[in-house]
Scaffold this active site. Sequence first.
Site, mmCIF file in Angstrom:
data_model
loop_
_atom_site.group_PDB
_atom_site.id
_atom_site.type_symbol
_atom_site.label_atom_id
_atom_site.label_comp_id
_atom_site.label_asym_id
_atom_site.label_seq_id
_atom_site.Cartn_x
_atom_site.Cartn_y
_atom_site.Cartn_z
ATOM 1 N N ASN A 153 0.799 -1.223 0.000
ATOM 2 C CA ASN A 153 0.000 0.000 0.000
ATOM 3 C C ASN A 153 0.836 1.280 0.000
ATOM 4 O OD1 ASN A 153 0.664 -0.870 2.646
ATOM 5 N ND2 ASN A 153 -0.947 0.395 3.531
ATOM 6 N N GLY A 228 2.191 -5.632 7.424
ATOM 7 C CA GLY A 228 1.209 -6.365 6.642
ATOM 8 C C GLY A 228 0.062 -6.842 7.509
ATOM 9 N N GLU A 248 4.079 -4.272 12.293
ATOM 10 C CA GLU A 248 3.149 -3.159 12.095
ATOM 11 C C GLU A 248 2.004 -3.737 11.290
ATOM 12 O OE1 GLU A 248 0.753 -0.801 11.137
ATOM 13 O OE2 GLU A 248 2.057 -0.259 9.459
ATOM 14 N N LEU A 249 0.885 -3.970 11.960
ATOM 15 C CA LEU A 249 -0.185 -4.773 11.382
ATOM 16 C C LEU A 249 -1.424 -3.923 11.093
ATOM 17 C CD1 LEU A 249 0.375 -7.883 13.692
ATOM 18 C CD2 LEU A 249 1.386 -7.396 11.448
ATOM 19 N N CYS A 286 -3.613 1.204 6.989
ATOM 20 C CA CYS A 286 -3.935 0.638 8.303
ATOM 21 C C CYS A 286 -4.659 1.622 9.195
ATOM 22 C CB CYS A 286 -2.654 0.167 9.002
ATOM 23 S SG CYS A 286 -1.770 -1.110 8.099
ATOM 24 N N GLU A 380 -10.516 -5.716 9.572
ATOM 25 C CA GLU A 380 -10.014 -4.564 8.815
ATOM 26 C C GLU A 380 -10.450 -4.701 7.365
ATOM 27 O OE1 GLU A 380 -5.809 -2.229 8.208
ATOM 28 O OE2 GLU A 380 -5.777 -4.411 8.089
#
Length: 480
Positions: A153, A228, A248-249, A286, A380
């Site tokens: 992204n 991801g 980092e989710l 995110c 999400e």
Amino acid sequence: MTTTHEFWLAGRRASGDADFEVRHSFDGSLVGKVSVPTDAQVEEAVAAAAAVAPAFAATPAHVRAAALDHVSKRLAERTEEIARLITAENGKPIKWARGEVGRAVSVFRWAAEEARRTNGETMRLDTDPGGVGRFAVVRRFPKGVVLGIAPFNFPLNLVAHKVAPAIAVGAPIILKPAPATPISALVLGEILAETDLPAGSWSVLPVPNEKMPALVQDERLPVVSFTGSDKVGYQIMDSVPRKHVTLELGGNAAAVVLADWSSEADLDWAATRIAMFSNYQGGQSCISVQRVIADASVYDALVEKVVAKVEAQVTGDPSDDAVDVGPLVDEKAAERVEAWVDDAVAKGAKVLTGGTREGAAYAPTVLADLPSDAILATAEVFGPVLSLHRVNSTDEAFAAVNDSAFGLQAGVFTHDVQTAFRAHRELQVGGVIIGDAPSYRADQMPYGGVKDSGVGREGVKYAMDDFTYERVLVLTGLDL
């Protein structure tokens, strides 16, 4: 003739014996082909990184800082070219792609500055009798080679958030870009190759996802930095329990509009920011706005404004400067969003605008009355969809924010400083944005989440801390 992009193996160009295609999600056109490293080439990159690690850690700060300054400068010079590439790779509207390049320029500049100012600390130890004559110097040293795994992204800026801090601390890095968007990272490799960084200190390897488990588990790569999905992130963490893993989710970020945010100007601002940041990367961020939690006293007026401003978002060809919302990264992603919205509607949600798909594009969508058993209520969406929720108090609003498996960022629209500090104290997230949407991020600030949103922090200085550990030097027999 179609360009086949070589990868970067220990700082030099290389090609494997296979390649794959990268296609534009808006029109399906071929962006380019990318060469895939062989197993032997991956081994060569890992071995080179491990071998150079001690020497790279000892590199003078000015060498690392100069390289980072060079990358920042060259990215700025090539902004339009790289922005067009980002748009072609992942469908991001060109105005947002230009912004992404500008952010990466800043990330490398800040890394250069941090590389120059990272001096450690000193402390006298004679505060107790047993420490008389002793003085400590505390410095940070790299934990070892970093394996950076980047998402699609932000194919340049989230790569920058792994590469720049690693170089700043003298940690070799092997970067694995997303299969959908590898070319931006390979162009960054072109710029890194113009520097004097030692061979082996960096590689950019478009390794297929199915071959990543062996690389993740390689003991020569003690640090894994992954951005991801939560599913893949925690699979990585569980597979390497003795490694240092930064994740980092995902998130399902909430924008809270409280009763005191009630003037016409206030609601216009909130609606504008909510509409923009639920859609600005096709919702593929995110911290895109997914949930809007509004006090009952402002709910009706806000809903009207949000719907109008979402409908005003310009959709279409992402290469057009006027377009706000382009396609998702591919048609499969759009089909998933469509299925989730259909599930919500079947369970009672109302579509106030949007709710349609055309190929890889999904229309900016606003839902009301979202039932708690809908997938969209807890997962999400990673698409241009937001849901509106009415609450009757600040207590109820903050409880709704926390009623989530995720905790990345939240936005709170309030003028009350006491409420702002309360939000900071009570909301179970990594960042609270007052007076704006949860999607604000300054690249130098600590960024990351709690709960299923991950562990560790990005943000240049904070990632540098994550990639290093403290080592203490105690000097004895000194007259202090």
